[in-house]
Design a protein around this motif. Structure first.
Motif: not given
Length: 449
Positions: A81-86, A114-120, A130-131, A144-150
């Motif tokens: 999970x990517x949970x950095x500041x925006x 294989x890894x799932x990278x998730x924009x948190x 873009x990620x 890998x796969x990129x997902x969004x999970x707000x």
């Protein structure tokens, strides 16, 4: 499952601790050595009810870990999970994605299987695309796969929101990512939590749309409160009548000094900028932003009016510095704007907040504001007392004691915590939001009957 969370701020820490409590093995990563050292000792750097105990329990049970070693955490993870500041970008108000893309590049170099990278993190539409490009460029052979999970976490109730959410929104572009994230949230099946799977861009927009709509709801009731004052109507009864309609609902219909915090201000601006760039401007959102900005200064004018139009060399007590109760977050807090406006007019300010003093002291020097030890210290020798944040501790103040310590018995209640009858019987001049004295008295007598 093995999960890494990159970023151990508010969202990352709450999410990591809750996922660990579900039974997953979680490693939270941050590049702040002092923060990680503190977390390793179960010392939580933010105030969120129940979070310190949750962190300590899961550290003790061996499910929650903290490190500055991103590569080590990511290489062993099935989900990252990517949970950095925006934060808002200086100059144009767009979300600053510097930290998101930097995290993506580091993650790319550490992926093994294989890894799932998730924009948190809260990110504009298209960020996931873009990620994906960033990772693919940095590591062309990565699987890998990129997902969004707000996230939809309310400060002060974040743990309950994570464990008992209204819904979980997941944006994916392939079945493998969908299967992995289904397993991540499988512990919530018992509660029958709706999991909405959609495309990545749609999920990204859901987050912004949700916050913008809630901000509009707050702004709408605030404008109606002003209208109530002009028409001799009661905003609390109007809000009740609105909220009883199931199509509208009662939440976010409490008149006050405007919205603040880490999400609504920056997310509404970012959504408005995105829409402008897409040549489809969102006029309602743009108006919401402008109205909310103006409201903060107008609240200071209310305080000045309650002091007969002059606050120069007068002392104003302020109760509440955080943008809402049950948090230590003062970002975009209406209290800061009100205090600054009062100081611009020559007032002396005495302020108290149960949790926000330390953060506020970094922005307001002791030369500008006296930080009181309790509500009565804030009210000492004050020409007026202002309730800005509705902390529970302010809901049942000893009015007799307040009256004794204040220079002038003037109470400006920007959260409608009290009622006219109660306050005026205690000898105060009472000023609130959108409530006429007559209507309040009728409501009070009916309640008594």
């Amino acid at each position: 499952m093995r999960i890494a969370v990159v970023g151990s701020g508010y969202v990352g820490l709450v999410s990591g601790a809750c996922l660990a409590d579900f039974g997953h093995t979680v490693v939270c990563v941050d590049n702040d050595n002092e923060k990680i050292e503190a977390l390793l000792q179960a010392r939580v750097p933010i105030f969120e009810p129940g979070l310190d105990e949750l962190v300590a329990t899961n550290i003790r049970e061996g499910r929650l870990h903290f490190t500055t070693d991103l590569a080590g955490a990511v290489s062993n993870a099935e989900v990252v999970f990517i949970a950095v500041g925006t934060p808002s970008r200086h100059g144009d108000g767009h979300a600053d994605l510097t930290y998101v893309y930097a995290a993506a590049r580091e993650i790319a170099g550490a992926i093994k299987d294989f890894t799932v990278i998730v924009d948190k993190s809260t990110v504009p539409v298209g960020t996931g695309d873009e990620v994906e490009r960033v990772i693919r460029k940095a590591n062309p052979v990565a699987r890998f796969s990129v997902a969004s999970n707000p996230e939809f976490l309310r400060e002060g109730a974040a743990i309950a929101d994570f464990k008992h959410p209204d819904r979980i929104v997941v944006g994916v572009e392939d079945d493998m990512a969908k299967e992995v994230l289904t397993n991540v949230y499988r512990p919530l099946n018992l509660n029958r939590v709706p999991i909405m799977f959609t495309r990545r861009r749609t999920a990204e927009l859901v987050k912004y749309a949700s916050n913008a709509f809630l901000a509009m709801k707050i702004t709408f009731i605030n404008e109606l409160a002003d209208l109530c004052e002009s028409l001799d109507a009661d905003i609390q009864d109007v809000a009740l009548g609105l909220g009883l309609d199931n199509r509208i609902g009662p939440k976010f219909l409490h008149a006050g000094p405007g919205y603040g915090g880490s999400c609504f201000p920056k997310d509404t601006i970012a959504l408005a900028r995105t829409a402008q760039d897409a040549a489809t401007p969102l006029r309602l959102v743009e108006s919401t932003i402008a109205i909310n900005d103006q409201r903060r200064r107008s609240m200071a004018r209310r305080v000045i009016a309650a002091c007969d139009g002059v606050v120069r060399d007068k002392t104003i007590g302020v109760l509440g510095l955080t943008f809402k109760p049950n948090t230590d977050d003062i970002r975009e807090s209406p209290a800061l704007s009100i205090i600054q406006a009062l100081k611009d007019r020559g007032a002396k300010v005495r302020a108290y907040d149960p949790k926000g003093r330390e953060a506020a002291a970094e922005l307001l020097s002791s030369d500008d504001v006296y930080f009181a030890s309790d509500p009565y210290d804030a009210a000492a020798d004050a020409d007026a007392l202002v309730i800005v944040t509705e902390w529970d501790v302010f809901r049942a103040l000893d009015l007799r004691r307040l009256r004794e310590v204040m220079k002038s018995p003037v109470l400006v209640d920007l959260r409608n915590v009290y009622g006219y009858t109660q306050i005026e019987q205690a000898g105060f001049s009472y000023h609130c939001i959108g409530r006429p004295r007559q209507a309040s008295s009728v409501a009070t007598s009916q309640a008594a009957e």
